[in-house]
Design a protein around this motif. Structure first.
Motif, PDB file in Angstrom:
ATOM      1  N   GLU A   1       0.832  -1.207   0.000  1.00 28.12           N
ATOM      2  CA  GLU A   1       0.000   0.000   0.000  1.00 28.12           C
ATOM      3  C   GLU A   1       0.866   1.256   0.000  1.00 28.12           C
ATOM      4  OE1 GLU A   1      -3.922  -1.686   2.410  1.00 28.12           O
ATOM      5  OE2 GLU A   1      -2.267  -0.768   3.517  1.00 28.12           O
TER       6      GLU A   1
ATOM      7  N   GLU B   1      -6.365  -1.187  -3.511  1.00 31.38           N
ATOM      8  CA  GLU B   1      -7.466  -1.614  -2.660  1.00 31.38           C
ATOM      9  C   GLU B   1      -7.158  -2.989  -2.079  1.00 31.38           C
ATOM     10  OE1 GLU B   1     -11.557  -0.776  -4.479  1.00 31.38           O
ATOM     11  OE2 GLU B   1     -10.237  -0.850  -6.225  1.00 31.38           O
TER      12      GLU B   1
ATOM     13  N   GLN C   1     -14.246   2.279  -9.232  1.00 31.27           N
ATOM     14  CA  GLN C   1     -12.959   1.717  -9.643  1.00 31.27           C
ATOM     15  C   GLN C   1     -12.541   2.210 -11.026  1.00 31.27           C
ATOM     16  OE1 GLN C   1     -13.958  -2.421  -9.028  1.00 31.27           O
ATOM     17  NE2 GLN C   1     -12.749  -2.514  -7.144  1.00 31.27           N
TER      18      GLN C   1
ATOM     19  N   TYR D   1     -10.506   5.102 -10.511  1.00 29.18           N
ATOM     20  CA  TYR D   1      -9.167   4.772 -10.029  1.00 29.18           C
ATOM     21  C   TYR D   1      -8.255   4.272 -11.146  1.00 29.18           C
ATOM     22  CZ  TYR D   1     -11.418   4.535  -5.380  1.00 29.18           C
ATOM     23  OH  TYR D   1     -12.110   4.795  -4.235  1.00 29.18           O
TER      24      TYR D   1
END
Length: 504
Positions: free
Chosen positions: A383, A394, A429, A432
């Motif tokens: 991350e 995610e 998403q 993203y």
């Protein structure tokens, strides 16, 4: 996609000169027109050496191998054997000494498509794959009999012998998917005299499951929609259920290769499954993970001797129930398990409609198994890496669906990254990662369309950089993961999946 950092093409022997992290940083700084010392002190070298072009070359070679060997790289096939020889050859050229880990296993397969037909109160044929799927290790049989629901209002449907009180011998049992394994439902039905079992999915889509070991009667899973129709048919329901399948003993193997140096009692294991499904060449699943791990191994050999030994693993027979990795872990002594600092798993990194997913080492998602201590530190590393590059990531469930499963069960901290399989991308998403909402992350998953042409090279670039970064980091130090004296927490490990197959 053009490479950010060109390197010699795969297959060529690595340069005799070994690179140090500091030396490479100076070379990179000068190459960018910067003064030595302007590069960050903790800048990782390996991501600059592991390039998308090299990974693409590996993938093209794996696809060629599949094309000339029956169209796939499934375990116990010529395609798998030749792909394994390719991996071994590449590792040897990089200076490794690969080792084969051979095992026998029981392989289940259908000889012909299964049949599920409603013969009364009205006739209706159901389509394999779309309406129903034969559960792996289903027994063979051909029965036409009343379809009788068992405790159909409960998630515990079929989980108790009491559910079959008064069950008419010779009927086909209809149970709901729920709290207990399919194997228990099937055994209870068989004990009650059922000649077949139909299990209704509790969510949309097909039910791709397993009964674990060969059952005495045929077993299929049906979609939620088909199941609702069967239950609505009432007492007059009659079904024909036919399965022609067999279990044979097969032999296959996994491949491991260790770095020449590094502390052997603190080994970092980095794995990807080498086999694919029989339906196609398996380039994203899992040629992509294989290629990234292979190229990372090749380039790590160019760096100075690591502090920790790194073991690269290419697992066999993942697609038939995580067999290669499971047999490997089961074959380790307690001392050998204790010597493994952590396990990194890379299964699919080039999904066309991709996401950047990091395995849930903190155990925060509902579908995650209890992760061993230290797994959260691995999650944080990935991350932080993506965040440092201003990339969204995610968490994804530690569901037991890939080769990390046996390592987690042994108490070994585990982690990895993943680009998505049969899940559906959301509108959020798309913001993203781009791509198409409402479509699978990989529409070619487990199909003949899983080819090099469908790989998303942006996904490969982002995730392979993260892979290389994690390997270089943990080759140097695993302190945040296992500390000075590694400890484990004993936790109940009750998987819902065995590889890609649902157990319950």
């Amino acid at each position: 996609m053009p490479s950010r950092h060109p390197v010699p093409s795969p297959g060529r022997a690595p340069a005799a000169r070994r690179l140090t992290a500091g030396g490479a940083a100076v070379v990179l700084a000068l190459g960018l027109g910067l003064a030595p010392g302007t590069a960050h002190a903790d800048e990782s070298v390996l991501p600059t050496l592991v390039t998308t072009e090299s990974i693409r070359t590996h993938l093209e070679n794996l696809q060629t191998i599949a094309e000339y060997n029956g169209g796939n790289r499934a375990s116990a096939t010529a395609g798998y054997d030749v792909a394994a020889k390719y991996v071994i050859n590449q590792l040897r050229r990089a200076g490794y000494t690969p080792v084969k880990h051979t095992y026998e296993y029981e392989s289940w397969g259908e000889n012909s498509p299964a049949v599920l037909t409603q013969t009364a109160p009205e006739e209706r044929e159901f389509a394999p794959a779309d309406d129903f799927v034969t559960m792996s290790y289903s027994g063979s049989g051909d029965t036409t009999a009343p379809g009788v629901p068992v405790n159909a209002d409960s998630a515990e449907s079929g989980c108790s012998a009491d559910d079959f009180a008064g069950f008419p011998e010779g009927a086909v049992a209809i149970a709901l998917r729920g709290t207990c394994p399919f194997s228990e439902k099937t055994q209870n039905a068989t004990d009650a005299g059922a000649t077949g079992v139909v299990i209704i999915n509790n969510e949309p889509g097909p039910l791709n499951g397993t009964v674990g070991t060969e059952s005495a009667v045929p077993v299929v899973g049906v979609t939620q929609e088909v199941g609702a129709d069967l239950l609505a048919a009432g007492e007059g329901l009659e079904l024909r259920l036919a399965v022609d399948a067999e279990v044979t003993t097969q032999s296959s193997y996994s491949i491991t290769a260790d770095t020449e140096g590094g502390t052997p009692d603190n080994t970092v294991v980095v794995g990807a499954h080498l086999d694919g499904v029989a339906e196609g060449p398996g380039i994203n699943d899992n040629g992509s993970g294989t290629a990234a791990v292979l190229e990372t191994a090749r380039q790590l050999a160019r760096l100075d001797t690591p502090n920790n030994r790194v073991r690269f693993a290419f697992w066999g027979t993942e697609e038939e129930g995580l067999i290669g990795s499971t047999r490997y872990v089961e074959g380790l002594s307690d001392d050998e398990v204790e010597q493994i600092a952590l396990y990194l798993n890379f299964d699919m990194i080039g999904s066309e409609n991709f996401g950047r997913f990091v395995y849930d080492g903190r155990g925060e998602l509902d579908g995650s198994l209890p992760p061993p201590s230290g797994s959260g530190a691995i999650q944080k590393l990935f991350e932080d890496y993506f965040a440092g590059r201003d990339l969204v990531s995610e968490p994804t469930e530690f569901s037991g669906r890939s080769d990390y499963s046996a390592f987690m069960e042994a108490g070994i901290p585990s982690g990895g990254v993943f680009s998505g399989a049969d899940g559906i991308k959301t509108e959020e998403q798309v913001e993203y990662y781009g791509g198409v909402a409402g479509e699978p992350y990989d529409a070619n998953y487990h199909t003949a369309g899983d080819t090099v042409e469908e790989i998303n090279w942006d996904a490969v670039g982002d995730l392979s950089d993260a892979i290389a970064y994690s390997v270089e980091t943990y080759a140097d130090s695993t302190l945040p993961v296992n500390g000075v004296a590694r400890t484990q927490q004993a936790q109940e490990f009750d998987a819902e999946r065995l590889g890609d197959l649902w157990l319950r």
